[in-house]
Design a protein around this motif. Structure first.
Motif, PDB file in Angstrom:
ATOM      1  N   ARG A  55     -18.412   8.148  44.369  1.00  0.00           N
ATOM      2  CA  ARG A  55     -17.438   9.064  44.971  1.00  0.00           C
ATOM      3  C   ARG A  55     -16.933   8.489  46.289  1.00  0.00           C
ATOM      4  O   ARG A  55     -17.711   8.007  47.115  1.00  0.00           O
ATOM      5  CB  ARG A  55     -18.084  10.425  45.229  1.00  0.00           C
ATOM      6  N   VAL A  56     -15.612   8.547  46.481  1.00  0.00           N
ATOM      7  CA  VAL A  56     -15.010   8.173  47.760  1.00  0.00           C
ATOM      8  C   VAL A  56     -15.285   9.316  48.733  1.00  0.00           C
ATOM      9  O   VAL A  56     -14.829  10.445  48.525  1.00  0.00           O
ATOM     10  CB  VAL A  56     -13.494   7.920  47.616  1.00  0.00           C
ATOM     11  N   ILE A  57     -16.063   9.012  49.787  1.00  0.00           N
ATOM     12  CA  ILE A  57     -16.440  10.049  50.754  1.00  0.00           C
ATOM     13  C   ILE A  57     -15.777   9.852  52.105  1.00  0.00           C
ATOM     14  O   ILE A  57     -15.895  10.702  52.980  1.00  0.00           O
ATOM     15  CB  ILE A  57     -17.964  10.130  50.932  1.00  0.00           C
ATOM     16  N   GLY A  58     -15.073   8.738  52.288  1.00  0.00           N
ATOM     17  CA  GLY A  58     -14.437   8.520  53.575  1.00  0.00           C
ATOM     18  C   GLY A  58     -13.792   7.162  53.684  1.00  0.00           C
ATOM     19  O   GLY A  58     -13.633   6.436  52.699  1.00  0.00           O
ATOM     20  N   LEU A  59     -13.421   6.862  54.922  1.00  0.00           N
ATOM     21  CA  LEU A  59     -12.856   5.562  55.272  1.00  0.00           C
ATOM     22  C   LEU A  59     -13.469   5.131  56.593  1.00  0.00           C
ATOM     23  O   LEU A  59     -13.740   5.965  57.462  1.00  0.00           O
ATOM     24  CB  LEU A  59     -11.338   5.644  55.440  1.00  0.00           C
ATOM     25  N   THR A  60     -13.665   3.849  56.718  1.00  0.00           N
ATOM     26  CA  THR A  60     -14.083   3.272  57.988  1.00  0.00           C
ATOM     27  C   THR A  60     -13.630   1.827  58.002  1.00  0.00           C
ATOM     28  O   THR A  60     -13.370   1.248  56.947  1.00  0.00           O
ATOM     29  CB  THR A  60     -15.608   3.361  58.210  1.00  0.00           C
ATOM     30  N   GLY A  61     -13.552   1.273  59.170  1.00  0.00           N
ATOM     31  CA  GLY A  61     -13.199  -0.138  59.239  1.00  0.00           C
ATOM     32  C   GLY A  61     -12.601  -0.505  60.566  1.00  0.00           C
ATOM     33  O   GLY A  61     -12.614   0.271  61.522  1.00  0.00           O
ATOM     34  N   ILE A  62     -12.101  -1.718  60.590  1.00  0.00           N
ATOM     35  CA  ILE A  62     -11.506  -2.268  61.801  1.00  0.00           C
ATOM     36  C   ILE A  62     -10.075  -2.675  61.501  1.00  0.00           C
ATOM     37  O   ILE A  62      -9.748  -3.091  60.399  1.00  0.00           O
ATOM     38  CB  ILE A  62     -12.320  -3.472  62.326  1.00  0.00           C
ATOM     39  N   TRP A  63      -9.231  -2.496  62.504  1.00  0.00           N
ATOM     40  CA  TRP A  63      -7.862  -2.966  62.383  1.00  0.00           C
ATOM     41  C   TRP A  63      -7.251  -3.062  63.762  1.00  0.00           C
ATOM     42  O   TRP A  63      -7.828  -2.584  64.750  1.00  0.00           O
ATOM     43  CB  TRP A  63      -7.052  -2.111  61.440  1.00  0.00           C
ATOM     44  N   HIS A  64      -6.106  -3.689  63.827  1.00  0.00           N
ATOM     45  CA  HIS A  64      -5.389  -3.791  65.097  1.00  0.00           C
ATOM     46  C   HIS A  64      -4.758  -2.435  65.398  1.00  0.00           C
ATOM     47  O   HIS A  64      -4.128  -1.840  64.524  1.00  0.00           O
ATOM     48  CB  HIS A  64      -4.311  -4.887  65.022  1.00  0.00           C
ATOM     49  N   VAL A  65      -4.939  -1.975  66.623  1.00  0.00           N
ATOM     50  CA  VAL A  65      -4.364  -0.697  67.023  1.00  0.00           C
ATOM     51  C   VAL A  65      -2.854  -0.768  66.835  1.00  0.00           C
ATOM     52  O   VAL A  65      -2.206  -1.710  67.303  1.00  0.00           O
ATOM     53  CB  VAL A  65      -4.710  -0.359  68.494  1.00  0.00           C
ATOM     54  N   PRO A  66      -2.271   0.211  66.139  1.00  0.00           N
ATOM     55  CA  PRO A  66      -0.821   0.188  65.887  1.00  0.00           C
ATOM     56  C   PRO A  66       0.002   0.294  67.172  1.00  0.00           C
ATOM     57  O   PRO A  66      -0.457   0.805  68.197  1.00  0.00           O
ATOM     58  CB  PRO A  66      -0.590   1.414  65.000  1.00  0.00           C
ATOM     59  N   ARG A  78       0.013   1.482  55.150  1.00  0.00           N
ATOM     60  CA  ARG A  78      -0.228   0.706  56.363  1.00  0.00           C
ATOM     61  C   ARG A  78      -1.564  -0.032  56.289  1.00  0.00           C
ATOM     62  O   ARG A  78      -1.669  -1.193  56.700  1.00  0.00           O
ATOM     63  CB  ARG A  78      -0.177   1.606  57.593  1.00  0.00           C
ATOM     64  N   VAL A  79      -2.587   0.651  55.758  1.00  0.00           N
ATOM     65  CA  VAL A  79      -3.899   0.022  55.623  1.00  0.00           C
ATOM     66  C   VAL A  79      -3.814  -1.155  54.650  1.00  0.00           C
ATOM     67  O   VAL A  79      -4.335  -2.244  54.930  1.00  0.00           O
ATOM     68  CB  VAL A  79      -4.954   1.054  55.176  1.00  0.00           C
ATOM     69  N   GLN A  80      -3.143  -0.962  53.518  1.00  0.00           N
ATOM     70  CA  GLN A  80      -3.012  -2.050  52.547  1.00  0.00           C
ATOM     71  C   GLN A  80      -2.226  -3.222  53.137  1.00  0.00           C
ATOM     72  O   GLN A  80      -2.573  -4.388  52.912  1.00  0.00           O
ATOM     73  CB  GLN A  80      -2.360  -1.538  51.263  1.00  0.00           C
ATOM     74  N   ALA A  81      -1.181  -2.932  53.905  1.00  0.00           N
ATOM     75  CA  ALA A  81      -0.408  -4.005  54.544  1.00  0.00           C
ATOM     76  C   ALA A  81      -1.259  -4.760  55.561  1.00  0.00           C
ATOM     77  O   ALA A  81      -1.160  -5.993  55.675  1.00  0.00           O
ATOM     78  CB  ALA A  81       0.842  -3.429  55.210  1.00  0.00           C
ATOM     79  N   HIS A  82      -2.101  -4.033  56.297  1.00  0.00           N
ATOM     80  CA  HIS A  82      -2.979  -4.685  57.275  1.00  0.00           C
ATOM     81  C   HIS A  82      -3.955  -5.614  56.563  1.00  0.00           C
ATOM     82  O   HIS A  82      -4.183  -6.745  57.005  1.00  0.00           O
ATOM     83  CB  HIS A  82      -3.718  -3.638  58.106  1.00  0.00           C
ATOM     84  N   PHE A  83      -4.531  -5.159  55.445  1.00  0.00           N
ATOM     85  CA  PHE A  83      -5.416  -6.021  54.658  1.00  0.00           C
ATOM     86  C   PHE A  83      -4.677  -7.271  54.199  1.00  0.00           C
ATOM     87  O   PHE A  83      -5.215  -8.377  54.275  1.00  0.00           O
ATOM     88  CB  PHE A  83      -5.959  -5.280  53.432  1.00  0.00           C
ATOM     89  N   ALA A  84      -3.456  -7.094  53.706  1.00  0.00           N
ATOM     90  CA  ALA A  84      -2.684  -8.238  53.211  1.00  0.00           C
ATOM     91  C   ALA A  84      -2.408  -9.249  54.324  1.00  0.00           C
ATOM     92  O   ALA A  84      -2.452 -10.462  54.091  1.00  0.00           O
ATOM     93  CB  ALA A  84      -1.369  -7.761  52.591  1.00  0.00           C
ATOM     94  N   GLU A  85      -2.149  -8.765  55.526  1.00  0.00           N
ATOM     95  CA  GLU A  85      -1.826  -9.660  56.637  1.00  0.00           C
ATOM     96  C   GLU A  85      -3.053 -10.271  57.294  1.00  0.00           C
ATOM     97  O   GLU A  85      -3.053 -11.449  57.663  1.00  0.00           O
ATOM     98  CB  GLU A  85      -1.016  -8.904  57.695  1.00  0.00           C
ATOM     99  N   HIS A  86      -4.123  -9.471  57.449  1.00  0.00           N
ATOM    100  CA  HIS A  86      -5.267  -9.918  58.257  1.00  0.00           C
ATOM    101  C   HIS A  86      -6.557 -10.151  57.471  1.00  0.00           C
ATOM    102  O   HIS A  86      -7.506 -10.723  58.016  1.00  0.00           O
ATOM    103  CB  HIS A  86      -5.548  -8.895  59.368  1.00  0.00           C
ATOM    104  N   GLY A  87      -6.623  -9.648  56.247  1.00  0.00           N
ATOM    105  CA  GLY A  87      -7.841  -9.811  55.459  1.00  0.00           C
ATOM    106  C   GLY A  87      -8.922  -8.799  55.760  1.00  0.00           C
ATOM    107  O   GLY A  87     -10.026  -8.882  55.223  1.00  0.00           O
ATOM    108  N   PHE A  88      -8.641  -7.855  56.630  1.00  0.00           N
ATOM    109  CA  PHE A  88      -9.572  -6.767  56.931  1.00  0.00           C
ATOM    110  C   PHE A  88      -8.766  -5.533  57.285  1.00  0.00           C
ATOM    111  O   PHE A  88      -7.555  -5.605  57.477  1.00  0.00           O
ATOM    112  CB  PHE A  88     -10.552  -7.135  58.058  1.00  0.00           C
ATOM    113  N   GLY A  89      -9.438  -4.401  57.367  1.00  0.00           N
ATOM    114  CA  GLY A  89      -8.753  -3.156  57.689  1.00  0.00           C
ATOM    115  C   GLY A  89      -9.687  -1.978  57.521  1.00  0.00           C
ATOM    116  O   GLY A  89     -10.898  -2.115  57.666  1.00  0.00           O
TER     117      GLY A  89
END
Length: 179
Positions: free
Chosen positions: A70-81, A48-59
């Motif tokens: 090291r990957v320690i987490g995730l953060t960002g902005i996206w449209h509320v599902p 879902r995150v990858q699809a949001h990036f593909a559609e909106h350019g952010f996520g």
């Protein structure tokens, strides 16, 4: 890609799935997200995150520490599902981090960079929401300069009646309205 002094925020790639799954499977992380996620649920989230990036350019960005990559987490902005019809379509900022990365300022540092990026895209309002009892996330929201908006509080439709995580609070960020 977005950089800060200690962190790199970038779109997730398939090679990140193991690290993301480990974060999503951690019971301490899941305590605020309605439970730990299975590998299949985590992979669906990444899809879902990858699809949001593909559609909106952010996520939601993978957060890597610069010093050890090291990957320690995730953060960002996206449209509320759409699963949350009360807020669907609004732009949300969120985060989740591995517990051993908690308490070191990473969430605030990464979220501030993501919030700045969102406002650079001319998004005029970004919301954050969490369970009323999640005081740690609310502290991050306040450090970001987001304002609590009690008129927008809601009962999360994806949480069972009687669950202490059902009541949610909403914070609002606007351009240059935060430190």
């Amino acid at each position: 890609m977005i950089g800060t002094g200690r962190l790199v925020l970038r779109a997730p790639v398939d090679a990140d799935r193991d690290a993301i799954a480990a974060i999503n499977a951690d019971p301490a992380v899941g305590a605020w997200l309605g439970g730990a996620r299975s590998r299949a649920e985590s992979d669906h989230f990444v899809d879902r995150v990858q699809a949001h990036f593909a559609e909106h350019g952010f996520g939601f960005y993978v957060v890597e520490r610069r010093d050890d990559r090291r990957v320690i987490g995730l953060t960002g902005i996206w449209h509320v599902p759409e699963e949350n019809p009360l807020l669907a379509g609004q732009v949300e900022i969120g985060w989740r981090f591995a517990p051993d990365a908690w308490g070191q300022g990473y969430a605030t540092e990464a979220a501030r960079a993501a919030l700045d990026y969102g406002f650079d895209l001319s998004i005029d309002e970004i919301i954050a929401f969490t369970a009323r009892t999640n005081l740690a996330s609310q502290a991050v929201m306040r450090r970001l300069g987001m304002a609590y908006d009690p008129a927008r509080d809601f009962e999360h439709p994806g949480v069972a009646e009687g669950d202490p995580l059902k009541p949610h609070v909403v914070f609002v960020g606007r351009p240059r309205a935060y430190p």
